[in-house]
Scaffold this motif. Structure first.
Motif, PDB file in Angstrom:
ATOM      1  N   ASN A  94       0.851  -1.115  -0.090  1.00 34.68           N
ATOM      2  CA  ASN A  94       0.128  -0.062  -0.047  1.00 34.68           C
ATOM      3  C   ASN A  94       1.055   1.218   0.062  1.00 34.68           C
ATOM      4  O   ASN A  94       2.184   1.173   0.186  1.00 34.68           O
ATOM      5  N   PRO A  95       0.202   2.324  -0.149  1.00 38.45           N
ATOM      6  CA  PRO A  95       1.014   3.710  -0.190  1.00 38.45           C
ATOM      7  C   PRO A  95       1.743   3.889   0.966  1.00 38.45           C
ATOM      8  O   PRO A  95       2.966   4.376   0.991  1.00 38.45           O
ATOM      9  N   ASP A  96       1.351   3.516   2.181  1.00 37.31           N
ATOM     10  CA  ASP A  96       1.924   3.800   3.358  1.00 37.31           C
ATOM     11  C   ASP A  96       3.594   2.993   3.538  1.00 37.31           C
ATOM     12  O   ASP A  96       4.489   3.486   3.884  1.00 37.31           O
ATOM     13  N   LEU A  98       4.890   2.092   0.855  1.00 37.74           N
ATOM     14  CA  LEU A  98       5.826   2.561  -0.144  1.00 37.74           C
ATOM     15  C   LEU A  98       6.548   3.827   0.308  1.00 37.74           C
ATOM     16  O   LEU A  98       7.957   4.052   0.146  1.00 37.74           O
ATOM     17  N   MET A  99       5.658   4.720   1.183  1.00 39.02           N
ATOM     18  CA  MET A  99       6.456   6.001   1.545  1.00 39.02           C
ATOM     19  C   MET A  99       7.557   5.676   2.829  1.00 39.02           C
ATOM     20  O   MET A  99       8.699   6.283   2.887  1.00 39.02           O
ATOM     21  N   TRP A 124       4.869   5.100  -9.576  1.00 41.14           N
ATOM     22  CA  TRP A 124       5.532   3.837  -8.960  1.00 41.14           C
ATOM     23  C   TRP A 124       5.359   2.736  -9.819  1.00 41.14           C
ATOM     24  O   TRP A 124       4.275   2.560 -10.176  1.00 41.14           O
TER      25      TRP A 124
END
Length: 281
Positions: A94-96, A98-99, A124
């Protein structure tokens, strides 16, 4: 005219220069004004302090009827940005994640400085990775405050390298990209091979741009594993007096941007000519 349409102001912010371009709202926005100012860095606490003060003055001089409610889009000089390649990682869910992964990779490069930076990512690709850009969180806050103070809508803050790559993406070779962005005293070099981001540099020009760029290209070529005998390098260098010479043993062929079919955005740095007439709001 639709109320959803807004006037638009585009900014290029650099340590010694501020460009401001205004477009009137409509189906095809019309350029209303184009301004440029230069500034020094005497006794500045930070590199962006003086250009921010100049931007404040320039926006303040724009007519209220044009400025209020207008979109504000800011492109930041590479002097204000740090970059890194975020390696491919198919397992991110998920994006979290990824960051967090991007933050870890940037910390590996820049150490604890990352704690004071705001990070942003390109598109991404789990199998190709992406580019990460970082700016000082204090600069981001000051830009957001400036936008509110002048009753504008801050749409985005975009690094110069990312803006240039996006603008000319359709003209670049998807299989192998070598892209160089030159500013006064600095250049960025980014490369990708078969859709995978390989490297990015943002370095000061010490003495000779041509020699230092060729050295950087050679080093990045070795690290990326590129074995082609001849490779095209796309170059955008509007502040350079003349184009980089070709040749170099036929290894690197410089393709200079922009071309007539796809000009540079109006707010990007330009070489001011004697007959360049500035229109003010």
């Amino acid at each position: 005219m639709s109320r959803l349409w807004r006037n638009r102001m585009q900014v290029f912010l650099a340590p010694g220069r501020v460009n401001l371009v205004g477009f009137a709202r409509g189906i095809k926005p019309i350029q209303r004004f184009r301004q440029s100012g230069t500034c020094g860095q005497a006794n500045a606490v930070s590199q962006w302090q003086v250009p921010l003060q100049m931007l404040e003055q320039m926006i303040g001089q724009v007519d209220d009827s044009f400025r209020r409610g207008a979109e504000l889009r800011i492109t930041l000089s590479n002097y204000f940005v740090r970059y890194g390649v975020i390696a491919p990682q198919p397992s991110l869910a998920n994006p979290d994640e990824l960051m967090a992964y991007a933050g870890f990779q940037m910390r590996e490069i820049y150490g604890e400085h990352v704690d004071n930076w705001a990070l942003s990512l390109g598109t991404w690709d789990p199998h190709g990775g992406t580019l990460c850009a970082a700016i000082a969180r204090d600069l981001q806050v000051e830009l957001e405050t400036l936008a509110r103070r002048h009753e504008t809508l801050l749409v985005h803050i975009e690094p110069y390298l990312a803006a240039a790559l996006d603008h000319w993406s359709k003209q670049l070779n998807d299989k192998q990209i070598w892209f160089v962005l030159v500013e006064s005293g600095r250049f960025c070099l980014v490369s990708s091979l078969d859709g995978v981001w390989r490297g990015v540099r943002n370095q000061r020009i010490v003495e000779n741009l041509e020699e230092e760029l060729l050295s950087a290209l050679a080093q990045e070529s070795i690290m990326s594993g590129s074995g082609q005998l001849t490779e095209q390098v796309y170059v955008f260098a509007p502040e350079l007096v003349g184009p980089l010479p070709d040749g170099h043993g036929s290894r690197w062929q410089f393709v200079h941007l922009p071309d007539e079919s796809y000009p540079a955005p109006a707010h990007f740095p330009w070489i001011k000519r004697v007959d360049d007439r500035q229109h003010h709001a």
